[in-house]
Scaffold this active site. Sequence first.
Site, short mmCIF file in Angstrom:
data_model
loop_
_atom_site.label_atom_id
_atom_site.label_comp_id
_atom_site.label_asym_id
_atom_site.label_seq_id
_atom_site.Cartn_x
_atom_site.Cartn_y
_atom_site.Cartn_z
N ASN A 8 91.03 -10.33 54.90
CA ASN A 8 89.51 -10.49 55.25
C ASN A 8 89.30 -11.29 56.29
OD1 ASN A 8 86.69 -11.24 55.21
ND2 ASN A 8 86.83 -12.50 53.29
N LYS A 10 86.89 -12.51 57.97
CA LYS A 10 85.74 -13.60 58.13
C LYS A 10 85.23 -13.47 59.48
CE LYS A 10 87.48 -15.81 53.99
NZ LYS A 10 87.66 -17.08 53.42
N HIS A 95 81.20 -11.73 48.13
CA HIS A 95 82.28 -12.88 48.67
C HIS A 95 81.37 -14.25 48.41
CE1 HIS A 95 85.00 -15.49 50.76
NE2 HIS A 95 85.74 -14.70 50.60
N GLU A 97 81.46 -16.98 49.82
CA GLU A 97 80.76 -17.50 50.91
C GLU A 97 79.49 -16.78 51.08
OE1 GLU A 97 84.22 -16.87 53.70
OE2 GLU A 97 85.07 -18.25 52.55
N GLU A 164 88.36 -14.82 43.18
CA GLU A 164 88.93 -15.86 44.24
C GLU A 164 88.23 -16.84 43.75
OE1 GLU A 164 89.67 -13.83 48.14
OE2 GLU A 164 87.39 -14.03 48.16
N GLY A 170 90.40 -21.29 51.38
CA GLY A 170 90.77 -22.07 52.19
C GLY A 170 90.88 -23.50 52.38
N SER A 206 93.82 -18.89 49.27
CA SER A 206 95.09 -19.53 49.83
C SER A 206 96.28 -18.73 49.73
CB SER A 206 95.12 -21.14 49.32
OG SER A 206 94.13 -21.96 49.89
P1 13P Z 1 91.82 -17.91 52.26
O1 13P Z 1 92.98 -17.10 51.91
O2 13P Z 1 91.70 -18.41 53.71
O3 13P Z 1 91.79 -19.15 51.22
O4 13P Z 1 90.48 -16.90 51.83
C1 13P Z 1 90.46 -16.17 50.74
C2 13P Z 1 89.39 -15.52 50.91
O5 13P Z 1 88.33 -15.71 50.73
C3 13P Z 1 89.63 -13.95 51.01
O6 13P Z 1 88.52 -13.48 50.68
#
Ligand code: 13P
Length: 249
Positions: A8, A10, A95, A97, A164, A170, A206
């Site tokens: 992803n 982002k 997601h 976010e 997740e 992150g 992560s």
């Molecule tokens: P990270 O791997 O940067 O923690 O992000 C995970 C994520 O949100 C994948 O959709």
Amino acid sequence: MKYIVAGNWKMHLTHSEVLNLALELKESLIEQSRKIDIFVFPPTIFLKDVQDVLFGSLIKTGVQNMYFQDEGAYTGETSPLMLKSINCSLALIGHSERREYFKEDDEMLRYKLLACKKWDILPILCIGERLEERESGKTEDILASQITKALDKTEMERLVIAYEPVWAIGTGKTATPRQAQEAHAFIKKLVKHIMEKDVPVLYGGSVKVENAKELAREKDIDGFLIGGASLHKESFVKIVNEFIRMKNL
Ligand code: 13P
């Protein structure tokens, strides 16, 4: 059921950086993409160009978010009809976010899942608890609530879930393999009860080269959804290779 490793991207990278990364992955993951499904989720504005770069490879391109209406006055949104018109059949849905910053709730995600079903788009439904929810022992309640509300009366035929934990995204903090395994086993059991079939459950939060091996060893971890580490060819390819090795593929 095929295993899946997905990146992803982002809201990262410029046009040329995205196309470079896509090309590097196309050249580096030829063998691997025969053994597992490899998905990438570029920013929507670059979706079509990434598809063009990946044409002829087995890596599939998906969208990070979509709206549920086919068309209309919804400024800034992308519809499933538009996605189908460029042969995109893969979408991240809900997601954390999107839930957090864009206030997407379970009801909206349910509509999005129904839109995926209508247009034969494979949804990757993202779920996960926040830190305070885990610390107060509510992880399973939260996961169950997110799943049952999003799937309510949808009768989905195809679905992937990405677990997740919000506190691991992150932050550099990964769920321990045991925490992830426990959550995945719980999710699988519940989804099987609802859908009467097994669906793949990916872990995200992560995932890095350093922890991919021990996470991949867990029996109910069917793949990864990777953020930061998917932005670099080296780390993404290493994680894919580690995953394939640990699953003996
Ligand atoms: P990270 O791997 O940067 O923690 O992000 C995970 C994520 O949100 C994948 O959709």
